[in-house]
Write a protein that holds these residues in place. Structure first.
Motif, short mmCIF file in Angstrom:
data_model
loop_
_atom_site.label_atom_id
_atom_site.label_comp_id
_atom_site.label_asym_id
_atom_site.label_seq_id
_atom_site.Cartn_x
_atom_site.Cartn_y
_atom_site.Cartn_z
N ASN A 113 -46.49 -54.79 -8.72
CA ASN A 113 -45.71 -53.63 -8.30
C ASN A 113 -44.97 -54.02 -7.03
O ASN A 113 -45.18 -55.10 -6.46
N LEU A 114 -44.13 -53.12 -6.54
CA LEU A 114 -43.28 -53.48 -5.40
C LEU A 114 -43.22 -52.36 -4.38
O LEU A 114 -42.98 -51.20 -4.73
N ASP A 115 -43.46 -52.76 -3.13
CA ASP A 115 -43.33 -51.81 -2.03
C ASP A 115 -41.99 -52.04 -1.36
O ASP A 115 -41.67 -53.17 -1.00
N VAL A 116 -41.18 -50.98 -1.25
CA VAL A 116 -39.87 -51.07 -0.58
C VAL A 116 -39.88 -50.13 0.62
O VAL A 116 -40.64 -49.16 0.64
N CYS A 117 -39.04 -50.43 1.61
CA CYS A 117 -39.07 -49.58 2.79
C CYS A 117 -37.67 -49.16 3.24
O CYS A 117 -37.50 -48.75 4.38
N SER A 118 -36.70 -49.27 2.35
CA SER A 118 -35.35 -48.83 2.70
C SER A 118 -34.56 -48.63 1.42
O SER A 118 -34.96 -49.11 0.35
N ALA A 119 -33.41 -47.95 1.58
CA ALA A 119 -32.54 -47.76 0.42
C ALA A 119 -32.07 -49.11 -0.12
O ALA A 119 -31.94 -49.31 -1.33
N GLU A 121 -33.64 -52.03 -0.08
CA GLU A 121 -34.69 -52.67 -0.89
C GLU A 121 -34.86 -51.93 -2.22
O GLU A 121 -35.07 -52.55 -3.26
N LEU A 122 -34.76 -50.60 -2.17
CA LEU A 122 -34.89 -49.82 -3.41
C LEU A 122 -33.78 -50.19 -4.39
O LEU A 122 -34.03 -50.38 -5.58
N THR A 123 -32.57 -50.29 -3.88
CA THR A 123 -31.43 -50.64 -4.73
C THR A 123 -31.64 -52.00 -5.38
O THR A 123 -31.41 -52.18 -6.57
N THR A 124 -32.08 -52.98 -4.58
CA THR A 124 -32.32 -54.33 -5.11
C THR A 124 -33.38 -54.28 -6.22
O THR A 124 -33.22 -54.90 -7.27
N ALA A 125 -34.44 -53.52 -5.96
CA ALA A 125 -35.54 -53.44 -6.94
C ALA A 125 -35.05 -52.82 -8.25
O ALA A 125 -35.30 -53.37 -9.33
N LEU A 126 -34.33 -51.71 -8.14
CA LEU A 126 -33.89 -51.02 -9.35
C LEU A 126 -32.82 -51.85 -10.08
O LEU A 126 -32.83 -51.96 -11.30
N ASP A 127 -31.94 -52.44 -9.30
CA ASP A 127 -30.86 -53.23 -9.89
C ASP A 127 -31.41 -54.40 -10.71
O ASP A 127 -30.85 -54.77 -11.73
N ALA A 128 -32.52 -54.98 -10.23
CA ALA A 128 -33.10 -56.13 -10.94
C ALA A 128 -34.06 -55.69 -12.04
O ALA A 128 -34.74 -56.53 -12.64
N GLY A 129 -34.16 -54.39 -12.25
CA GLY A 129 -34.91 -53.91 -13.41
C GLY A 129 -36.38 -53.61 -13.19
O GLY A 129 -37.14 -53.51 -14.15
N MET A 130 -36.79 -53.48 -11.92
CA MET A 130 -38.19 -53.09 -11.71
C MET A 130 -38.34 -51.63 -12.15
O MET A 130 -37.58 -50.77 -11.70
N PRO A 131 -39.29 -51.34 -13.05
CA PRO A 131 -39.47 -49.94 -13.46
C PRO A 131 -39.81 -49.08 -12.25
O PRO A 131 -40.64 -49.47 -11.43
N ALA A 132 -39.15 -47.93 -12.14
CA ALA A 132 -39.31 -47.10 -10.94
C ALA A 132 -40.77 -46.72 -10.70
O ALA A 132 -41.22 -46.66 -9.56
N ASN A 141 -39.20 -43.29 8.87
CA ASN A 141 -38.11 -42.34 9.07
C ASN A 141 -37.14 -42.44 7.91
O ASN A 141 -35.99 -42.81 8.08
N LYS A 142 -37.65 -42.09 6.74
CA LYS A 142 -36.81 -42.16 5.53
C LYS A 142 -35.75 -41.06 5.64
O LYS A 142 -36.07 -39.92 5.97
N SER A 143 -34.52 -41.41 5.31
CA SER A 143 -33.49 -40.37 5.37
C SER A 143 -33.61 -39.48 4.14
O SER A 143 -34.23 -39.86 3.13
N VAL A 144 -33.01 -38.30 4.23
CA VAL A 144 -33.04 -37.39 3.07
C VAL A 144 -32.40 -38.09 1.88
O VAL A 144 -32.88 -37.99 0.75
N GLU A 145 -31.34 -38.85 2.16
CA GLU A 145 -30.67 -39.55 1.06
C GLU A 145 -31.60 -40.59 0.41
O GLU A 145 -31.65 -40.71 -0.81
N GLU A 146 -32.35 -41.30 1.25
CA GLU A 146 -33.29 -42.29 0.68
C GLU A 146 -34.36 -41.59 -0.17
O GLU A 146 -34.71 -42.06 -1.25
#
Ligand code: LLP
Length: 463
Positions: A113-119, A121-132, A141-146
């Motif tokens: 599994n994968l731990d991400v800590c920013s938008a 890293e999340l984008t990279t993970a999803l883009d490369a096909g890691m299941p959400a 301090n995650k932004s509302v957008e993140e």
């Protein structure tokens, strides 16, 4: 013999400026397998090879400085961690150590599994096909957008870090018509150091919600009342580059105590606990890291024991190693530019990179080792400091090490164990171009993160 599990003992020692002794290995050509990835060795001419490719060939094709990442070793470490923890637990690779699309694909294939800590890293993970559902979102301090992006994507968990965030994530989830699985990150009052830990009476850091003073219990109370949240567990991360399991044991014990309090107060048994990352690796021959199976056993035993004592069913354990997976898998290859002997002190060896590709020495006083990579040498050891080409004297890559006295400009030298927090913390200081990451496997090499170019620099400069 080109690799050794037990490098020969010292011949003589030099006293370093900080008072500790450093001694050269008997044979500087021997590679200590603790600090090199598994396919690194020397060929019949003495050149360092990784995945069957010599460094001189790699340098010709990809240039220097460059990070060479041993894919075989990376995958083996992933498997060692997931086998050690088994099907009853979850291993989340901490992407902050080093993340790229290729890495995400390897993690996916190896079942991590994968731990991400920013938008980002999340984008990279999803883009490369890691299941959400195999992604966890961290951050103090995650932004509302993140948060919106993570909830919309359907990440498996969001780790809540503050009282504000409990409400923020609940609102976002509700607005999106979802119920988000969350953990609450607590600070357990354990301050972990490399070789020891000290219990602190109160927490003085930005992460998590303190167990002390009932804060974490209050956070649980609030999270349980909010419709947008499904509280599944408690999270604790005590620090980094830790060798001593005692800090993890205290942390596990205190988290289990909280689970028992939650059960007593709410009649709810939270099904998960996450004990974070932070397991140490060998940067030099002096470091003795634990194997994943020892770590898994030690954590599993303590959680099981504490849960039995508290009359709780054992929760599902997860861990988040970053450095322990990617750190030992890569080395940085540099070309020696200038050599400056300072009489009675040491010899300064300047390379074509520096604090822009490895800030850890300057930032944390981190220790690294270094080897002559393009050839072997029978010359006497000389005490060196490997420095970069940046405009400051703190630009040190390897503080104290030995290299052969016949070292010459044009030689290639390699610094092992630079897979974690080197490329991910690299900068453009002095408008340096960040080096590429080249994955090497079974006689093949390919760029997975390309070298920055001057066009890249100028593209951001829009003034
Ligand atoms: N989980 C959480 C919540 C974390 O904050 C971290 C690291 C990890 C896992 C992974 O820790 P690891 O297993 O990689 O030690 N830049 C520093 C390290 C900062 C670590 C931050 N958090 C360094 O270069 O040593």
């Amino acid at each position: 013999m080109s690799r050794s599990a037990h490098p020969a003992g010292p011949r003589h020692a030099d006293v370093m400026s900080d008072g500790h002794y450093l001694a050269p290995a008997d044979d500087l050509n021997v590679l200590d397998e603790k600090v090199w990835s598994s396919t690194v060795t020397r060929d019949e001419h003495g050149a360092l090879t990784v995945g069957g490719l010599t460094v001189s060939r790699l340098a010709e094709e990809f240039g220097t400085p460059a990070y060479f990442l041993d894919e075989t070793d990376f995958r083996a470490r992933c498997r060692a961690w997931s086998d050690a923890f088994g099907p009853g637990a979850d291993v989340f690779y901490a992407g902050k150590a080093f993340l790229s699309r290729a890495v995400v694909r390897w993690l996916k294939e190896e079942g991590l599994n994968l731990d991400v800590c920013s938008a980002g890293e999340l984008t990279t993970a999803l883009d490369a096909g890691m299941p959400a559902e195999r992604i966890a979102l961290h951050g103090n301090n995650k932004s509302v957008e993140e948060i919106e992006r993570a909830v919309t994507a359907g990440v498996g968990r969001i780790v809540l870090d503050s009282f504000q965030e409990i409400v923020r994530v609940a609102h976002v989830a509700q607005r999106l018509g979802k119920r988000q699985r969350v953990q609450i990150r607590v600070t357990v009052g354990v301050e972990a150091h490399t070789h020891e830990f000290i219990a602190t009476a109160h927490e003085d850091q930005k992460f998590g919600i303190a167990l002390a003073g009932g804060q974490a219990a209050e956070a649980v109370r609030r999270a349980l009342t909010l419709d947008g949240l499904e509280l599944v567990g408690i999270h604790s991360h005590i620090g980094s580059q830790i060798f001593d399991m005692a800090g993890f044991e205290v942390s596990a014990r205190r988290v289990v105590q909280l689970l028992a309090e939650v059960r007593d107060e709410h009649g709810v048994e939270l099904p998960e606990i996450d004990l974070g990352g932070g397991l140490g690796i060998a940067y030099t021959s002096e470091d003795d890291p634990r194997e994943p199976y020892e770590i898994a056993k030690s954590l599993g035993d303590i959680v099981t024991r504490e849960c039995e004592a508290a009359g709780l069913a054992t929760p599902r354990i997860s861990v988040e190693p970053g450095r322990a997976i990617v750190g030992p898998t890569a080395f940085t290859l540099y070309e020696v530019g200038t050599i400056k002997p300072l009489e009675g002190l040491r010899t300064y060896v300047s390379v074509d990179g520096g604090m822009s590709d490895n800030i850890r020495t300057a930032l944390y006083d981190a220790e690294y080792s270094v080897s002559l990579a393009s050839r072997t040498s029978d010359a006497e050891p000389m005490l060196v400091r490997v420095v970069g080409k940046h405009c400051e004297s703190g630009d040190i890559v390897v503080k104290d090490a030995f290299l052969p006295a016949d070292l010459a400009p044009g030689d290639l030298i390699a610094v092992p164990a630079t897979g974690a927090y080197c490329r991910s913390m690299a900068s453009n200081y002095n408008h340096a171009l960040r080096p590429p990451v080249v994955a090497v496997r079974d006689g093949g090499a390919r760029v997975i993160v390309r070298r920055e170019t001057e066009e890249d620099l100028l593209r951001l400069d829009v003034g």
